[in-house]
Scaffold this motif. Sequence first.
Motif, PDB file in Angstrom:
ATOM      1  N   GLY A  25       0.807  -1.209   0.000  1.00 43.62           N
ATOM      2  CA  GLY A  25       0.000   0.000   0.000  1.00 43.62           C
ATOM      3  C   GLY A  25       0.841   1.259   0.000  1.00 43.62           C
ATOM      4  O   GLY A  25       1.710   1.432   0.860  1.00 43.62           O
ATOM      5  N   ALA A  26       0.593   2.139  -0.988  1.00 44.05           N
ATOM      6  CA  ALA A  26       1.319   3.409  -1.090  1.00 44.05           C
ATOM      7  C   ALA A  26       0.408   4.574  -0.762  1.00 44.05           C
ATOM      8  O   ALA A  26       0.348   5.569  -1.476  1.00 44.05           O
ATOM      9  N   GLY A  27      -0.320   4.428   0.348  1.00 40.99           N
ATOM     10  CA  GLY A  27      -1.074   5.545   0.891  1.00 40.99           C
ATOM     11  C   GLY A  27      -0.209   6.288   1.889  1.00 40.99           C
ATOM     12  O   GLY A  27       1.016   6.079   1.958  1.00 40.99           O
ATOM     13  N   PRO A  28      -0.791   7.155   2.707  1.00 39.05           N
ATOM     14  CA  PRO A  28       0.004   7.941   3.655  1.00 39.05           C
ATOM     15  C   PRO A  28       0.849   7.102   4.605  1.00 39.05           C
ATOM     16  O   PRO A  28       2.016   7.416   4.848  1.00 39.05           O
ATOM     17  N   TYR A 104       1.514  16.689  -0.863  1.00 36.50           N
ATOM     18  CA  TYR A 104       2.329  15.951   0.105  1.00 36.50           C
ATOM     19  C   TYR A 104       2.718  14.560  -0.394  1.00 36.50           C
ATOM     20  O   TYR A 104       3.907  14.240  -0.517  1.00 36.50           O
ATOM     21  N   LEU A 105       1.740  13.727  -0.729  1.00 35.96           N
ATOM     22  CA  LEU A 105       2.050  12.337  -1.036  1.00 35.96           C
ATOM     23  C   LEU A 105       2.771  12.163  -2.367  1.00 35.96           C
ATOM     24  O   LEU A 105       3.693  11.344  -2.486  1.00 35.96           O
ATOM     25  N   GLU A 106       2.363  12.900  -3.394  1.00 39.98           N
ATOM     26  CA  GLU A 106       3.066  12.795  -4.676  1.00 39.98           C
ATOM     27  C   GLU A 106       4.516  13.281  -4.576  1.00 39.98           C
ATOM     28  O   GLU A 106       5.430  12.592  -5.070  1.00 39.98           O
ATOM     29  N   PRO A 107       4.787  14.444  -3.953  1.00 41.10           N
ATOM     30  CA  PRO A 107       6.197  14.843  -3.777  1.00 41.10           C
ATOM     31  C   PRO A 107       7.004  13.832  -2.974  1.00 41.10           C
ATOM     32  O   PRO A 107       8.182  13.591  -3.262  1.00 41.10           O
ATOM     33  N   LEU A 108       6.374  13.243  -1.956  1.00 39.79           N
ATOM     34  CA  LEU A 108       7.074  12.245  -1.141  1.00 39.79           C
ATOM     35  C   LEU A 108       7.419  11.019  -1.982  1.00 39.79           C
ATOM     36  O   LEU A 108       8.554  10.531  -1.961  1.00 39.79           O
ATOM     37  N   ARG A 451     -13.555   9.013   6.027  1.00 40.61           N
ATOM     38  CA  ARG A 451     -14.006   9.610   7.263  1.00 40.61           C
ATOM     39  C   ARG A 451     -13.921  11.101   7.111  1.00 40.61           C
ATOM     40  O   ARG A 451     -14.493  11.834   7.859  1.00 40.61           O
ATOM     41  N   SER A 452     -13.167  11.541   6.136  1.00 41.62           N
ATOM     42  CA  SER A 452     -12.922  12.949   5.907  1.00 41.62           C
ATOM     43  C   SER A 452     -12.745  13.574   7.249  1.00 41.62           C
ATOM     44  O   SER A 452     -13.108  14.681   7.507  1.00 41.62           O
ATOM     45  N   SER A 453     -12.257  12.801   8.088  1.00 33.33           N
ATOM     46  CA  SER A 453     -12.256  13.112   9.459  1.00 33.33           C
ATOM     47  C   SER A 453     -10.968  12.763  10.090  1.00 33.33           C
ATOM     48  O   SER A 453      -9.945  13.152   9.660  1.00 33.33           O
ATOM     49  N   CYS A 454     -11.019  11.943  11.095  1.00 33.00           N
ATOM     50  CA  CYS A 454      -9.823  11.581  11.822  1.00 33.00           C
ATOM     51  C   CYS A 454      -8.738  11.306  10.852  1.00 33.00           C
ATOM     52  O   CYS A 454      -7.695  11.792  10.841  1.00 33.00           O
ATOM     53  N   CYS A 455      -8.818  10.593  10.227  1.00 34.46           N
ATOM     54  CA  CYS A 455      -8.143   9.976   9.174  1.00 34.46           C
ATOM     55  C   CYS A 455      -6.863  10.048   8.499  1.00 34.46           C
ATOM     56  O   CYS A 455      -6.229  10.991   8.309  1.00 34.46           O
ATOM     57  N   GLY A 456      -6.685   8.929   7.841  1.00 29.40           N
ATOM     58  CA  GLY A 456      -5.578   8.817   6.978  1.00 29.40           C
ATOM     59  C   GLY A 456      -5.664   7.623   6.173  1.00 29.40           C
ATOM     60  O   GLY A 456      -6.599   7.020   5.961  1.00 29.40           O
TER      61      GLY A 456
END
Length: 456
Positions: A25-28, A104-108, A451-456
């Motif tokens: 997984g390449a999410g956050p 953030y994620l694409e530059p990382l 969750r558009s909330s706590c999340c990640g």
Amino acid sequence: MTLIDLTMSSLQERRLDTLPVAIVGAGPVGLAAAANLVERGIDFVVYEAGDEVASSIRRWGHTRLFTPWRHLVDPASQRLLEAAGWELPSPEVLPTGTELVERYLEPLAALEPIASRLRTGVTVEAITRRGMDRTRTANRASTPFLLRIHSADGIKETTARAVIDASGTYEQSNSLASSGLDPLGLTEVADRVGHALPDVLGRERVRFAGRHTTVVGAGHSAANTLLALAELAEQEPGTRITWLIRNASAVRVTTSDDDELAARAAIGRRVEALVRAGRIELVDRFEIVRLGRTDDGVRLYGLRGDDLVEHETDLVVNATGFRPNLGMLREIRLELDEIVEAPRRLAPLIDPNVHTCGTVEPHGFAELEHPEPGFFLAGMKSYGRAPTFLLATGYEQVRSIAAWIAGDLAAARNVELVLPATGVCSTSLAADGASAGSCATDAGAASGAPRSSCCG
């Protein structure tokens, strides 16, 4: 054990150390794991099923998170990015999912130490030990992991010294039915039942404009969609909205003034106001058991007590929450809580009956360990069916795991994290729209995503 056995075991362990760590997984959280391993000088490979990083977040990218930038960036990732000239966006600003990806994620992911080890369009279909199913014990800890992967090049197998499964839960919706099973008749109306957080005001506008949509679920995923539909109804005549919940009240949508994530509290208040104004119809105590097709839409059959009741609509949005995909881990020795499907030692710390996002204690490798040495669930998937996940929690998880892999047990055990207070009181909407305080969390939302909330 003989001296020869000890020597062979030592040789096997050294060979294991020459293999990369596999990150699924390449999410956050997956990319944060990569950043932490970069800092530790440990080789890794990241496998992402989507054609781009953060493929799940891109699906709900139109949604604004209610967590500000200061809680959304992993410290190790920030250090790597700033060394390359990147600047943190305004810390108190709330980004959309798309902004989180693009800024953030694409530059990382584009940083050479990570980009060179990133494999997109690759699905991990199964994880096991090389030459071993889950029943074999001898030399298990010193035997490489075996990952079966599927890509455009076909099906292959590869090995790893350790595995961090940060594949998330967004692709695995909870059932519309209260039983946990798919309701009878779902396949017949699948084209009229959608995933959580559709882009109502953007690319899916035509699908919802002028139609009757029923949103099923009692959390922030449902609330965000209800608000978008209400805005659409102001612009498109004939657009109708029903909010269908299985309980007598919608206890998941937090509205406490004590919530440090103020944007989250505001969501609940706005939905309450729309229900009271009659712009959203609330249907409560409706436990879906079956779906049927009508000429123009869907008929939902449900139980209200012992009575069979019906509800007709054009479209259904399933915002009932998410669950982990454990099928790929059938040959891995997991130790999961029997209720929330989280690692057994983590489960009491995240129990949604007790905790909100901000009351979860810091935790690391020790709470995430399984009987399978070197295998870890991280991020939202580690929370199983519990919805109390914050991205910052996932970042601390992978920092600790990376330290453990590096053999730095002092750093691995030294888990520290300051989370935003959440003011656990939630709003209960009775049938007449009146509200009453109740303690709960967002069971109908997804991690860092829906969750558009706590999340990640």
